[in-house]
Design a protein around this motif. Sequence first.
Motif, PDB file in Angstrom:
ATOM      1  N   GLY A 130       2.591   1.657  -3.397  1.00 24.93           N
ATOM      2  CA  GLY A 130       1.670   2.124  -4.423  1.00 24.93           C
ATOM      3  C   GLY A 130       1.352   3.597  -4.287  1.00 24.93           C
ATOM      4  O   GLY A 130       1.357   4.347  -5.273  1.00 24.93           O
ATOM      5  N   GLU A 131       1.077   4.049  -3.058  1.00 21.62           N
ATOM      6  CA  GLU A 131       0.733   5.448  -2.860  1.00 21.62           C
ATOM      7  C   GLU A 131       1.928   6.365  -3.091  1.00 21.62           C
ATOM      8  O   GLU A 131       1.797   7.441  -3.688  1.00 21.62           O
ATOM      9  CB  GLU A 131       0.165   5.653  -1.461  1.00 21.62           C
ATOM     10  CG  GLU A 131      -0.339   7.060  -1.187  1.00 21.62           C
ATOM     11  CD  GLU A 131      -1.490   7.485  -2.085  1.00 21.62           C
ATOM     12  OE1 GLU A 131      -1.785   8.693  -2.132  1.00 21.62           O
ATOM     13  OE2 GLU A 131      -2.103   6.618  -2.770  1.00 21.62           O
TER      14      GLU A 131
ATOM     15  N   ASP B 109       0.823  -1.208   0.000  1.00 17.96           N
ATOM     16  CA  ASP B 109       0.000   0.000   0.000  1.00 17.96           C
ATOM     17  C   ASP B 109       0.859   1.261   0.000  1.00 17.96           C
ATOM     18  O   ASP B 109       0.597   2.211  -0.754  1.00 17.96           O
ATOM     19  CB  ASP B 109      -0.934   0.008   1.213  1.00 17.96           C
ATOM     20  CG  ASP B 109      -2.084  -0.978   1.080  1.00 17.96           C
ATOM     21  OD1 ASP B 109      -2.284  -1.505  -0.030  1.00 17.96           O
ATOM     22  OD2 ASP B 109      -2.771  -1.222   2.089  1.00 17.96           O
TER      23      ASP B 109
ATOM     24  N   ALA C 115       0.866  -0.164  -9.145  1.00 19.02           N
ATOM     25  CA  ALA C 115       0.378   1.212  -9.222  1.00 19.02           C
ATOM     26  C   ALA C 115       0.737   1.869 -10.542  1.00 19.02           C
ATOM     27  O   ALA C 115       0.439   3.052 -10.752  1.00 19.02           O
ATOM     28  CB  ALA C 115       0.936   2.032  -8.054  1.00 19.02           C
ATOM     29  N   GLY C 116       1.379   1.126 -11.432  1.00 19.91           N
ATOM     30  CA  GLY C 116       1.713   1.647 -12.752  1.00 19.91           C
ATOM     31  C   GLY C 116       3.041   2.357 -12.837  1.00 19.91           C
ATOM     32  O   GLY C 116       3.335   3.025 -13.833  1.00 19.91           O
ATOM     33  N   GLY C 117       3.865   2.230 -11.799  1.00 23.38           N
ATOM     34  CA  GLY C 117       5.151   2.911 -11.817  1.00 23.38           C
ATOM     35  C   GLY C 117       6.312   1.952 -11.948  1.00 23.38           C
ATOM     36  O   GLY C 117       6.143   0.733 -11.880  1.00 23.38           O
TER      37      GLY C 117
ATOM     38  N   THR D 218       4.332   5.798  -5.139  1.00 20.01           N
ATOM     39  CA  THR D 218       4.481   5.827  -6.593  1.00 20.01           C
ATOM     40  C   THR D 218       3.495   6.806  -7.211  1.00 20.01           C
ATOM     41  O   THR D 218       3.860   7.615  -8.087  1.00 20.01           O
ATOM     42  CB  THR D 218       4.258   4.415  -7.169  1.00 20.01           C
ATOM     43  OG1 THR D 218       5.262   3.539  -6.649  1.00 20.01           O
ATOM     44  CG2 THR D 218       4.325   4.414  -8.682  1.00 20.01           C
ATOM     45  N   ARG D 219       2.233   6.766  -6.768  1.00 18.70           N
ATOM     46  CA  ARG D 219       1.227   7.689  -7.305  1.00 18.70           C
ATOM     47  C   ARG D 219       1.552   9.135  -6.954  1.00 18.70           C
ATOM     48  O   ARG D 219       1.169  10.056  -7.684  1.00 18.70           O
ATOM     49  CB  ARG D 219      -0.159   7.306  -6.784  1.00 18.70           C
ATOM     50  CG  ARG D 219      -0.725   6.046  -7.429  1.00 18.70           C
ATOM     51  CD  ARG D 219      -2.152   5.782  -7.001  1.00 18.70           C
ATOM     52  NE  ARG D 219      -2.232   5.310  -5.628  1.00 18.70           N
ATOM     53  CZ  ARG D 219      -2.209   4.029  -5.277  1.00 18.70           C
ATOM     54  NH1 ARG D 219      -2.096   3.077  -6.202  1.00 18.70           N
ATOM     55  NH2 ARG D 219      -2.287   3.679  -4.005  1.00 18.70           N
ATOM     56  N   ARG D 220       2.271   9.349  -5.860  1.00 19.78           N
ATOM     57  CA  ARG D 220       2.637  10.710  -5.456  1.00 19.78           C
ATOM     58  C   ARG D 220       3.898  11.219  -6.152  1.00 19.78           C
ATOM     59  O   ARG D 220       4.329  12.340  -5.903  1.00 19.78           O
ATOM     60  CB  ARG D 220       2.834  10.769  -3.951  1.00 19.78           C
ATOM     61  CG  ARG D 220       1.628  10.399  -3.118  1.00 19.78           C
ATOM     62  CD  ARG D 220       0.519  11.455  -3.171  1.00 19.78           C
ATOM     63  NE  ARG D 220      -0.432  11.209  -2.104  1.00 19.78           N
ATOM     64  CZ  ARG D 220      -0.376  11.788  -0.901  1.00 19.78           C
ATOM     65  NH1 ARG D 220       0.565  12.650  -0.623  1.00 19.78           N
ATOM     66  NH2 ARG D 220      -1.272  11.497   0.018  1.00 19.78           N
TER      67      ARG D 220
ATOM     68  N   ARG E 137      -5.671  11.002  -0.843  1.00 15.88           N
ATOM     69  CA  ARG E 137      -6.874  10.362  -1.359  1.00 15.88           C
ATOM     70  C   ARG E 137      -7.784   9.991  -0.199  1.00 15.88           C
ATOM     71  O   ARG E 137      -7.352   9.319   0.732  1.00 15.88           O
ATOM     72  CB  ARG E 137      -6.499   9.100  -2.152  1.00 15.88           C
ATOM     73  CG  ARG E 137      -5.642   9.411  -3.362  1.00 15.88           C
ATOM     74  CD  ARG E 137      -5.070   8.143  -3.954  1.00 15.88           C
ATOM     75  NE  ARG E 137      -4.229   8.467  -5.090  1.00 15.88           N
ATOM     76  CZ  ARG E 137      -4.670   8.473  -6.346  1.00 15.88           C
ATOM     77  NH1 ARG E 137      -5.914   8.173  -6.604  1.00 15.88           N
ATOM     78  NH2 ARG E 137      -3.859   8.781  -7.332  1.00 15.88           N
TER      79      ARG E 137
ATOM     80  N   ARG F  29       3.761  14.945  -5.602  1.00 10.05           N
ATOM     81  CA  ARG F  29       2.366  15.399  -5.647  1.00 10.05           C
ATOM     82  C   ARG F  29       1.714  15.216  -4.277  1.00 10.05           C
ATOM     83  O   ARG F  29       1.885  14.188  -3.640  1.00 10.05           O
ATOM     84  CB  ARG F  29       1.584  14.613  -6.703  1.00 10.05           C
ATOM     85  CG  ARG F  29       2.074  14.863  -8.111  1.00 10.05           C
ATOM     86  CD  ARG F  29       1.160  14.204  -9.120  1.00 10.05           C
ATOM     87  NE  ARG F  29       1.251  12.750  -9.076  1.00 10.05           N
ATOM     88  CZ  ARG F  29       2.167  12.030  -9.720  1.00 10.05           C
ATOM     89  NH1 ARG F  29       3.069  12.648 -10.459  1.00 10.05           N
ATOM     90  NH2 ARG F  29       2.180  10.729  -9.651  1.00 10.05           N
TER      91      ARG F  29
END
Length: 374
Positions: A143-144, A140, A171-173, A146-148, A307, A303
């Motif tokens: 993933g977060e 978790d 997470a796509g990273g 990576t999204r940041r 969420r 970023r």
Amino acid sequence: MPVKSGNDDNKTETHYWLALIRAPVGPVHAARFVRHFGGPAELFDASSDDWSAAGIPQALQAALRAVDWAGVEQDLRWLDEPARELITCDDPRYPAALRAIAQAPLALFCHGDASLLARPQLAIVGARAASPRGLETAADFAGELTRRGLLVSSGLALGIDGAAHRGALDAGGPTIAVCGTGLDRVYPSRHRELAHRIGEHGVLVSEFPTGVGPLGFNFPRRNRILSGLSLGVLVVEAAMQSGSLVTAKLALEQGREVFAIPGSIHQPTSRGVHWLIRNGAKLTENVDDILEEIAGAAGPALRYEPRPPAAAPTLEPAQQRVLDALGHDVTSFDRLVERLEMPVSSLSAVLMALELQGRIASAPGGAFQRLGRN
């Protein structure tokens, strides 16, 4: 006599870098020799008198003469495949953060996108024998993060390391795996598929040449690179005297941030984490605890859009009762029976339903543990 000879006309600078990497002289000595002579080819072309004048002891001179040219050819064959390269300490792409540490590696073997090494990253490490909750937490957070906008790195080990890599990839990273073997091997072998994904969507890194297996003393060396590449290290679970604590201590010595997620006082893999918190690591409950410390160093790619948590479906009364009885520690089936005074068949059905919903997970010994913030 110099190590080079008349049949060296076809050798490139890479040959001599690889020869020096394979020489048992250590990265600090090797880098000093290269600086003194102007390059690895010039080093090997120098005479014994030149070496002595440069202050190279006889024992290291003997090590430099014993060039493993067969190993060098093996490395060259590996490097000849796509998406593989050697980044030496004189290469502009060599990560500046890593160059600044003590015992910086002489070079890095890379398989994948080596440009990722320059991106801001956070290392996630922890226990190999991690709990279900620890694995979920590592994935978790990865993933977060990576999204940041942060790149997640780890050491490809079982347990927390593997969960962190998968969390970043899912997470796509991309993700960086710093390995304790030569990159012609995957250790542990059960991470072969994961290593393949990282090679395609991230980068695998090692200071070790091909043929080097999982020797015990390689992994502390690996850990200094993992922390040295990163802005900080997040420890999810760690027993005392674990490799994760070694990484955290190296990070502190290197001036990096150390973050630690607390756990149950009854769980052995919480003891190392709690020791870190008592000794200055930042107690970490969410990703923002990390980002507020490293935002300045990470730069504009970071970023900040927290969420809101998704609303969980309403539980049936029996399910809520079992969750309340389970608490937040690993709890055996028999202990639940004692606490709830519920028929075994009914309890088994409720536990199965909660596990299918992703609210709990089975733990070793027929026990159960809550997941997330359920």
